[in-house]
Design an enzyme around this catalytic site. Structure first.
Site, PDB file in Angstrom:
ATOM      1  N   THR A  87      -1.677 -19.025  32.962  1.00 35.32           N
ATOM      2  CA  THR A  87      -0.308 -18.563  32.750  1.00 35.32           C
ATOM      3  C   THR A  87       0.387 -19.574  31.852  1.00 35.32           C
ATOM      4  O   THR A  87       0.750 -20.665  32.298  1.00 35.32           O
ATOM      5  CB  THR A  87       0.442 -18.423  34.081  1.00 35.32           C
ATOM      6  OG1 THR A  87      -0.265 -17.515  34.927  1.00 35.32           O
ATOM      7  CG2 THR A  87       1.851 -17.897  33.854  1.00 35.32           C
ATOM      8  N   LYS A 108       2.336 -11.296  31.941  1.00 31.84           N
ATOM      9  CA  LYS A 108       2.142 -12.164  33.099  1.00 31.84           C
ATOM     10  C   LYS A 108       3.452 -12.811  33.534  1.00 31.84           C
ATOM     11  O   LYS A 108       3.774 -12.876  34.731  1.00 31.84           O
ATOM     12  CB  LYS A 108       1.096 -13.236  32.767  1.00 31.84           C
ATOM     13  CG  LYS A 108       0.918 -14.314  33.824  1.00 31.84           C
ATOM     14  CD  LYS A 108       0.476 -13.765  35.166  1.00 31.84           C
ATOM     15  CE  LYS A 108       0.184 -14.909  36.134  1.00 31.84           C
ATOM     16  NZ  LYS A 108      -0.061 -14.428  37.499  1.00 31.84           N
ATOM     17  N   LYS A 151       7.182 -23.981  37.049  1.00 26.45           N
ATOM     18  CA  LYS A 151       6.640 -23.968  35.683  1.00 26.45           C
ATOM     19  C   LYS A 151       6.717 -22.576  35.086  1.00 26.45           C
ATOM     20  O   LYS A 151       7.134 -22.385  33.933  1.00 26.45           O
ATOM     21  CB  LYS A 151       5.206 -24.490  35.712  1.00 26.45           C
ATOM     22  CG  LYS A 151       4.511 -24.549  34.358  1.00 26.45           C
ATOM     23  CD  LYS A 151       3.690 -23.294  34.055  1.00 26.45           C
ATOM     24  CE  LYS A 151       2.513 -23.141  34.996  1.00 26.45           C
ATOM     25  NZ  LYS A 151       1.655 -21.945  34.618  1.00 26.45           N
TER      26      LYS A 151
END
Length: 295
Positions: free
Chosen positions: A96, A173, A243
């Protein structure tokens, strides 16, 4: 093209079961991991171990990476490591990361005749082990066709194609992870409101998981939120959630897209880390609503 020789880099919670599945499927797998001890069980299962990324990729058909963030992936994708794959090589990036990072890597790879395919994962470690994850994929069409058998053997029951832009799958994503985090926040606020008014969190979670919100996110994450247990069955830690929300907001900013709910979830994650919850699963952002309510 049939690809059988794999360099696999990144043996974390998600990477380990994917690599193990590929070994069991009969692929020739060479593993590199910054912490070699984590790779030893894979060696016992039949993998070869490499001491550097370049050693791992030398003479291989394909590189599969499952790394924590953009920095880790960029650190692996040196010119030497990519060049050692050779012309007609393939890199399947299952991390990701920022869509822009994927686009930059694709350009770098093209210089050495290597195709880059983005294939980020939807699914927790147990889903990878059972090969029932879902994968968004983007990149050159033939490269995606070459990648699909490996993805199905290693991780997925479903592959969803989002075209040739190498960053497109990463956009998907990030959108999906934002939606999951927003669902976690919604459940945490709703269940906390119910508890403060004398209704069992577990009871309301069970009802909604069977009726209005009968889907995996509300059923599986809802159970953890209902019982306020976030330091058990940790598949995706809170810092990684932050993140991803940072990447969501960075991507939104590039496209001049306001995302007020994403800002709320980001602040929940920051607050959780400030309270020393870095080892919790990211569902632990839900504790913020209980904190605010004095529970």
């Amino acid at each position: 093209m049939v690809m059988t020789k794999i360099a696999f880099i990144g043996i974390g919670n998600l990477g380990f079961p994917i690599a193990l599945n590929l070994i069991k499927a009969g692929y020739d797998v060479t593993v590199y991991n910054r912490t070699p001890e984590k790779a030893k069980p894979l060696a016992e299962a039949g993998a070869k171990l490499a001491s550097t990324p370049q050693e791992a990729t030398q003479g291989k058909d394909v590189l599969i990476t499952v790394l924590a963030d953009d920095k880790a992936l960029l650190g692996i994708c040196t010119d030497a490591a990519i060049e050692s794959l050779g012309a007609e090589g393939l890199h399947i990036s299952m991390s990701t990361i920022s869509p822009e990072t994927s686009r930059k890597l694709s350009i770098q790879h093209q210089q050495f005749g290597v195709d880059y395919v983005a294939a980020p994962i939807f699914g927790r470690p147990e889903a990878m082990a059972a090969r029932i994850g879902n994968i968004a994929i983007s990149g050159p069409n033939q490269a995606k066709e070459d990648a699909k058998p490996l993805i199905l053997a290693g991780a997925a029951k479903g592959i969803f194609d989002f075209g040739e832009d190498p960053g497109a799958a990463n956009v998907v994503k990030l959108a999906g992870n934002f939606m999951i985090s927003a669902a976690i926040e919604a459940m945490s606020e709703a269940y906390t409101m119910a508890e403060k008014n004398g209704v069992s969190r577990q009871d309301i979670s069970e009802m909604f998981g069977q009726t209005l919100f009968a889907c995996p996110i509300y059923q599986n994450y809802g159970k953890a939120i209902a019982v306020n247990k976030y330091d058990e069955n940790v598949g995706f830690r809170l810092p990684l959630g932050l993140k991803d929300l940072n990447l969501v907001l960075d991507t939104a900013l590039l496209g001049k897209t306001p995302m007020p709910f994403a800002n709320i979830v980001q602040q929940r994650l920051i607050s959780g880390l400030a309270k020393g919850r870095e080892h919790w699963d990211w569902t632990g952002l839900a504790q913020g609503a209980a904190d605010d309510a004095g529970l």
